[in-house]
Motif scaffolding. Structure first.
Motif, mmCIF file in Angstrom:
data_model
loop_
_atom_site.group_PDB
_atom_site.id
_atom_site.type_symbol
_atom_site.label_atom_id
_atom_site.label_comp_id
_atom_site.label_asym_id
_atom_site.label_seq_id
_atom_site.Cartn_x
_atom_site.Cartn_y
_atom_site.Cartn_z
ATOM 1 N N ALA A 63 -35.793 6.392 -15.130
ATOM 2 C CA ALA A 63 -34.906 5.724 -16.209
ATOM 3 C C ALA A 63 -35.259 5.919 -17.714
ATOM 4 O O ALA A 63 -34.594 6.417 -18.533
ATOM 5 C CB ALA A 63 -34.573 4.283 -16.117
ATOM 6 N N THR B 24 -30.206 8.770 -12.192
ATOM 7 C CA THR B 24 -30.664 8.037 -11.176
ATOM 8 C C THR B 24 -29.421 7.000 -10.992
ATOM 9 O O THR B 24 -28.823 6.499 -11.759
ATOM 10 C CB THR B 24 -32.047 7.031 -11.721
ATOM 11 O OG1 THR B 24 -32.942 8.131 -12.164
ATOM 12 C CG2 THR B 24 -32.456 6.262 -10.782
ATOM 13 N N LEU C 26 -34.104 -1.577 -9.545
ATOM 14 C CA LEU C 26 -34.081 -1.040 -10.890
ATOM 15 C C LEU C 26 -34.160 -2.232 -11.926
ATOM 16 O O LEU C 26 -34.766 -1.844 -12.892
ATOM 17 C CB LEU C 26 -32.878 -0.254 -10.915
ATOM 18 C CG LEU C 26 -32.391 0.340 -12.352
ATOM 19 C CD1 LEU C 26 -33.809 1.279 -12.985
ATOM 20 C CD2 LEU C 26 -31.188 0.913 -12.245
ATOM 21 N N ARG D 257 -26.157 -0.289 -16.582
ATOM 22 C CA ARG D 257 -27.239 1.130 -17.043
ATOM 23 C C ARG D 257 -28.213 0.616 -17.676
ATOM 24 O O ARG D 257 -28.372 -0.047 -18.806
ATOM 25 C CB ARG D 257 -26.291 1.985 -17.772
ATOM 26 C CG ARG D 257 -26.744 3.158 -18.016
ATOM 27 C CD ARG D 257 -25.902 4.175 -18.855
ATOM 28 N NE ARG D 257 -26.426 5.532 -19.163
ATOM 29 C CZ ARG D 257 -26.031 6.520 -19.649
ATOM 30 N NH1 ARG D 257 -24.707 6.415 -19.920
ATOM 31 N NH2 ARG D 257 -26.682 7.697 -19.695
ATOM 32 N N SER E 279 -31.354 6.362 -18.328
ATOM 33 C CA SER E 279 -30.553 7.370 -17.743
ATOM 34 C C SER E 279 -30.171 6.856 -16.037
ATOM 35 O O SER E 279 -29.944 7.718 -15.305
ATOM 36 C CB SER E 279 -31.385 8.886 -17.727
ATOM 37 O OG SER E 279 -32.615 8.541 -16.811
ATOM 38 N N ALA E 280 -30.352 5.513 -15.994
ATOM 39 C CA ALA E 280 -30.307 5.130 -14.462
ATOM 40 C C ALA E 280 -29.080 3.976 -14.510
ATOM 41 O O ALA E 280 -29.054 3.283 -15.328
ATOM 42 C CB ALA E 280 -31.718 4.462 -14.196
ATOM 43 N N TRP E 281 -28.460 4.014 -13.303
ATOM 44 C CA TRP E 281 -27.173 3.098 -13.254
ATOM 45 C C TRP E 281 -27.621 2.331 -11.812
ATOM 46 O O TRP E 281 -28.238 3.161 -10.839
ATOM 47 C CB TRP E 281 -25.898 4.004 -12.780
ATOM 48 C CG TRP E 281 -25.287 4.558 -13.956
ATOM 49 C CD1 TRP E 281 -24.486 3.951 -14.782
ATOM 50 C CD2 TRP E 281 -25.585 5.884 -14.555
ATOM 51 N NE1 TRP E 281 -23.938 4.965 -15.623
ATOM 52 C CE2 TRP E 281 -24.745 6.167 -15.709
ATOM 53 C CE3 TRP E 281 -26.744 6.854 -14.341
ATOM 54 C CZ2 TRP E 281 -24.788 7.038 -16.552
ATOM 55 C CZ3 TRP E 281 -26.541 8.004 -15.205
ATOM 56 C CH2 TRP E 281 -25.846 8.149 -16.117
#
Length: 260
Positions: A87, A93, A103, A180, A183-185
């Protein structure tokens, strides 16, 4: 760094699978143009620790254990570390259900095991927030309408988002359905799940009517499938865009992570 598959000319995405019965399912056919390398962690394959080795993207699937169950699933510690690193490193991701909970914890949030609101199972109405409009993965659904039916199957829940996370969606029972972080959801629901897979999960719980769960899915299957495909295609587009921005000569194909 990119890890584009030289044989097929496709970006590589590493998929961490926690359980034999929680697979990519429909996503395997919807993630167009990607080389998917599945790490079967439940079968002893090691989770990579370096986000540079996952390729051009990372997907972390759901599972039967909770997000803190390192004693049951000793690879969860490595998975949380990988999620936090990915992330922060700009690696596209996607965490699904347990993957979203991992996450959240990895980013400094909190998950409640056996949350008091009880199991959220079957078809759940996802309510999109204004922050989801224009999102590269979820924005198509937010633009199409304020609510989207999605398969769900969880009893644990994110109760505190990581600092700096964008809150993207809720449901009536649980507030944190999508977010979010870098760069990760993370999505608490299961956009990848087919009707057959959701029914199979329901049959594992005495408090659920698997036939009713399957009937609810069938009644809204066109909407559900369209929405699930939109999420998969949105994520694939983000992966492709990152791969195109990165010089493929920076990394040898031999340096890409290969599950063992």
């Amino acid at each position: 760094m990119t890890s584009m598959d030289p044989a097929a000319g496709r970006p590589v995405v590493t998929v961490v699978q926690h359980d034999d019965d929680v697979p990519l399912d429909q996503f395997a056919g919807w993630l167009d143009g990607l080389e998917l390398r599945v790490v079967r962690a439940w079968a002893g394959q090691a989770v990579p620790t370096d986000p540079d080795l996952v390729g051009d993207g990372l997907i972390v699937l759901g599972g039967q254990m909770d997000a803190y169950a390192d004693d049951v699933a000793p690879w969860l510690s490595a998975t949380r570390a990988l999620l936090a690193a990915a992330a922060g490193a700009g690696v596209p991701t996607l965490g699904i259900c347990l993957g979203a909970q991992l996450l959240a914890v990895a980013g400094g949030g909190r998950v409640q095991v056996a949350a008091p609101a009880g199991r959220e199972a079957g078809i759940t109405e996802i309510r999109w927030h204004d922050a989801a409009a224009g999102d590269p993965v979820l924005g198509t659904l937010a633009a199409a309408g304020r609510r989207t039916p999605m398969p769900s199957m969880h009893a644990d829940a994110v109760v505190e988002l990581p600092p700096g996370a964008d809150w993207l969606a809720s449901s009536e029972r649980y507030p944190y359905q999508a977010f979010r972080l870098g760069s990760a959801w993370g999505v608490q629901f299961h956009p990848e799940a087919s009707a057959a897979l959701l029914r199979a999960w329901a049959r594992e719980h005495d408090d659920l009517d698997a036939a009713a769960v399957g009937g609810d899915y069938a009644a809204r299957e066109p909407e559900i499938s369209t929405a699930g495909r939109a999420i998969a295609e949105g994520f694939a587009a983000v992966v492709h865009a990152r791969a195109q921005r990165t010089n493929p000569r920076e990394r040898s194909p031999d340096e890409t992570f290969h599950p063992r």
